[in-house]
Design a protein around this motif. Structure first.
Motif, PDB file in Angstrom:
ATOM      1  N   LEU A  88       0.782  -1.376   0.126  1.00 52.88           N
ATOM      2  CA  LEU A  88      -0.009   0.123  -0.023  1.00 52.88           C
ATOM      3  C   LEU A  88       0.693   1.112   0.197  1.00 52.88           C
ATOM      4  N   VAL A  89       2.103   1.126   0.786  1.00 52.89           N
ATOM      5  CA  VAL A  89       2.876   2.345   0.829  1.00 52.89           C
ATOM      6  C   VAL A  89       3.289   2.734  -0.553  1.00 52.89           C
ATOM      7  N   ARG A  90       3.994   1.693  -1.379  1.00 52.50           N
ATOM      8  CA  ARG A  90       4.248   1.711  -2.682  1.00 52.50           C
ATOM      9  C   ARG A  90       3.325   2.216  -3.708  1.00 52.50           C
ATOM     10  N   LEU A  91       2.247   1.669  -3.570  1.00 55.03           N
ATOM     11  CA  LEU A  91       0.904   2.035  -4.324  1.00 55.03           C
ATOM     12  C   LEU A  91       0.624   3.618  -4.022  1.00 55.03           C
ATOM     13  N   GLU A  92       0.822   4.131  -3.025  1.00 53.34           N
ATOM     14  CA  GLU A  92       0.463   5.424  -2.519  1.00 53.34           C
ATOM     15  C   GLU A  92       1.607   6.358  -3.267  1.00 53.34           C
ATOM     16  N   PHE A  93       2.860   6.031  -2.927  1.00 56.72           N
ATOM     17  CA  PHE A  93       3.829   6.927  -3.513  1.00 56.72           C
ATOM     18  C   PHE A  93       3.761   6.772  -5.078  1.00 56.72           C
ATOM     19  N   LYS A  94       3.412   5.766  -5.740  1.00 53.65           N
ATOM     20  CA  LYS A  94       3.053   5.646  -7.222  1.00 53.65           C
ATOM     21  C   LYS A  94       1.918   6.809  -7.533  1.00 53.65           C
ATOM     22  N   GLN A  95       1.113   6.631  -6.863  1.00 47.89           N
ATOM     23  CA  GLN A  95      -0.181   7.603  -7.011  1.00 47.89           C
ATOM     24  C   GLN A  95      -0.015   9.140  -6.865  1.00 47.89           C
ATOM     25  N   ARG A  96       0.860   9.357  -5.681  1.00 42.54           N
ATOM     26  CA  ARG A  96       1.286  10.779  -5.549  1.00 42.54           C
ATOM     27  C   ARG A  96       2.128  11.305  -6.366  1.00 42.54           C
ATOM     28  N   TYR A  97       3.288  10.499  -6.853  1.00 43.49           N
ATOM     29  CA  TYR A  97       4.105  10.968  -7.769  1.00 43.49           C
ATOM     30  C   TYR A  97       3.374  11.300  -9.009  1.00 43.49           C
ATOM     31  N   PHE A  98       2.484  10.354  -9.622  1.00 41.97           N
ATOM     32  CA  PHE A  98       1.826  10.741 -10.720  1.00 41.97           C
ATOM     33  C   PHE A  98       0.630  11.952 -10.354  1.00 41.97           C
ATOM     34  N   GLU A  99       0.287  12.242  -9.500  1.00 45.89           N
ATOM     35  CA  GLU A  99      -0.454  13.543  -9.041  1.00 45.89           C
ATOM     36  C   GLU A  99       0.511  14.824  -9.058  1.00 45.89           C
ATOM     37  N   LYS A 104      15.236   3.495  -8.339  1.00 36.48           N
ATOM     38  CA  LYS A 104      16.133   3.999  -7.475  1.00 36.48           C
ATOM     39  C   LYS A 104      16.148   4.358  -6.009  1.00 36.48           C
ATOM     40  N   LEU A 105      15.034   4.061  -5.486  1.00 37.23           N
ATOM     41  CA  LEU A 105      14.758   4.056  -3.979  1.00 37.23           C
ATOM     42  C   LEU A 105      14.702   3.057  -3.408  1.00 37.23           C
ATOM     43  N   ASN A 106      15.011   2.927  -2.146  1.00 36.89           N
ATOM     44  CA  ASN A 106      14.607   1.542  -1.363  1.00 36.89           C
ATOM     45  C   ASN A 106      13.548   1.945  -0.515  1.00 36.89           C
ATOM     46  N   PHE A 107      12.817   1.006   0.012  1.00 39.75           N
ATOM     47  CA  PHE A 107      11.420   0.906   0.439  1.00 39.75           C
ATOM     48  C   PHE A 107      11.743   2.115   1.574  1.00 39.75           C
ATOM     49  N   SER A 108      12.593   1.918   2.502  1.00 36.55           N
ATOM     50  CA  SER A 108      12.701   2.733   3.594  1.00 36.55           C
ATOM     51  C   SER A 108      12.524   4.461   3.210  1.00 36.55           C
ATOM     52  N   GLN A 109      13.231   4.628   2.161  1.00 32.95           N
ATOM     53  CA  GLN A 109      12.888   6.284   1.506  1.00 32.95           C
ATOM     54  C   GLN A 109      11.499   6.558   0.982  1.00 32.95           C
ATOM     55  N   ILE A 110      11.125   5.433   0.521  1.00 37.32           N
ATOM     56  CA  ILE A 110       9.601   5.486   0.127  1.00 37.32           C
ATOM     57  C   ILE A 110       8.807   5.656   1.126  1.00 37.32           C
ATOM     58  N   ALA A 111       8.841   5.063   2.060  1.00 37.51           N
ATOM     59  CA  ALA A 111       7.918   4.963   3.126  1.00 37.51           C
ATOM     60  C   ALA A 111       8.181   6.376   4.243  1.00 37.51           C
ATOM     61  N   HIS A 147      19.486  12.115  -5.551  1.00 36.84           N
ATOM     62  CA  HIS A 147      20.665  12.702  -5.714  1.00 36.84           C
ATOM     63  C   HIS A 147      21.908  12.578  -4.670  1.00 36.84           C
ATOM     64  N   GLU A 148      21.254  12.536  -3.275  1.00 34.47           N
ATOM     65  CA  GLU A 148      22.179  12.513  -2.160  1.00 34.47           C
ATOM     66  C   GLU A 148      22.229  11.006  -1.422  1.00 34.47           C
ATOM     67  N   ASN A 149      21.225  10.221  -1.774  1.00 36.41           N
ATOM     68  CA  ASN A 149      21.040   9.249  -1.394  1.00 36.41           C
ATOM     69  C   ASN A 149      20.843   9.261   0.127  1.00 36.41           C
ATOM     70  N   ILE A 150      19.963  10.129   0.666  1.00 37.70           N
ATOM     71  CA  ILE A 150      19.810  10.196   2.162  1.00 37.70           C
ATOM     72  C   ILE A 150      18.870   8.765   2.582  1.00 37.70           C
ATOM     73  N   SER A 151      19.143   8.511   3.645  1.00 37.97           N
ATOM     74  CA  SER A 151      18.299   7.394   4.349  1.00 37.97           C
ATOM     75  C   SER A 151      16.691   7.789   4.537  1.00 37.97           C
ATOM     76  N   GLY A 152      15.897   6.651   4.729  1.00 37.60           N
ATOM     77  CA  GLY A 152      14.657   6.975   5.195  1.00 37.60           C
ATOM     78  C   GLY A 152      14.493   7.825   6.393  1.00 37.60           C
ATOM     79  N   ASP A 153      15.542   7.437   7.395  1.00 37.71           N
ATOM     80  CA  ASP A 153      15.453   7.897   8.960  1.00 37.71           C
ATOM     81  C   ASP A 153      15.656   9.525   8.520  1.00 37.71           C
ATOM     82  N   LYS A 171      12.850  11.402   7.201  1.00 40.14           N
ATOM     83  CA  LYS A 171      11.784  11.514   8.454  1.00 40.14           C
ATOM     84  C   LYS A 171      12.508  12.893   9.371  1.00 40.14           C
ATOM     85  N   LYS A 172      13.783  12.904   9.583  1.00 45.99           N
ATOM     86  CA  LYS A 172      14.188  13.734  10.254  1.00 45.99           C
ATOM     87  C   LYS A 172      14.365  15.257   9.690  1.00 45.99           C
TER      88      LYS A 172
END
Length: 145
Positions: free
Chosen positions: A74-85, A97-104, A123-129, A132-133
């Motif tokens: 669902l998180v991936r689907l939400e990302f796809k929808q939001r990106y499209f919008e 190019k993104l890992n799941f942590s970044q998408i979430a 471009h900077e490959n920052i982590s999901g954490d 969030k911060k």
């Protein structure tokens, strides 16, 4: 209701996390204790401990496996929808190019910050954490498992 942010965004299910699992942990420790203290019924207590351990293991793993698997989809689907919008194009190349942590993590950002943080993630490959911060205005998600 308290405003959601980085420090309080985790969710617990009280019957599972604070009653069922602690009870199983207690029974497991009790069974192991009895193995050493009740030599007359040692085999029975070993069997008891093994069964409790298997129940505990299954309770943790099955619940997590199904809930998190569905939530991740669902998180991936939400990302796809939001990106499209936001960009009016498919997200397939970006998502690869993104890992799941970044998408979430991106789902907690409002649209203006989403674009900025997505650029940094790509471009900077920052982590999901780190994503969030970096969020200045937290977009709440109280519907997680």
């Amino acid at each position: 209701m308290e405003t959601q942010n980085y420090t309080n965004h985790r969710k617990y299910y009280p019957p599972h996390h604070f009653i069922f699992l602690p009870l199983l942990f207690f029974l497991e420790i009790f069974g192991i204790y009895k193995v050493f203290k009740d030599s007359e019924h040692e085999l029975l207590w070993i069997l008891f401990s093994v069964i409790i351990f298997l129940i505990l293991y299954l309770a943790i793993m099955v619940r997590q496996h199904y809930a998190l698997g569905l939530q991740n989809r669902l998180v991936r689907l939400e990302f796809k929808q939001r990106y499209f919008e936001l960009f009016s194009k498919r997200s397939d190349e970006v998502e690869e190019k993104l890992n799941f942590s970044q998408i979430a993590a991106l789902r907690f950002a409002y649209d203006d910050e989403f674009k900025e943080l997505l650029y940094k993630a790509l471009h900077e490959n920052i982590s999901g954490d780190e994503i969030k911060k970096s969020i200045k205005k937290w977009r709440e998600d109280r519907n997680r498992i």
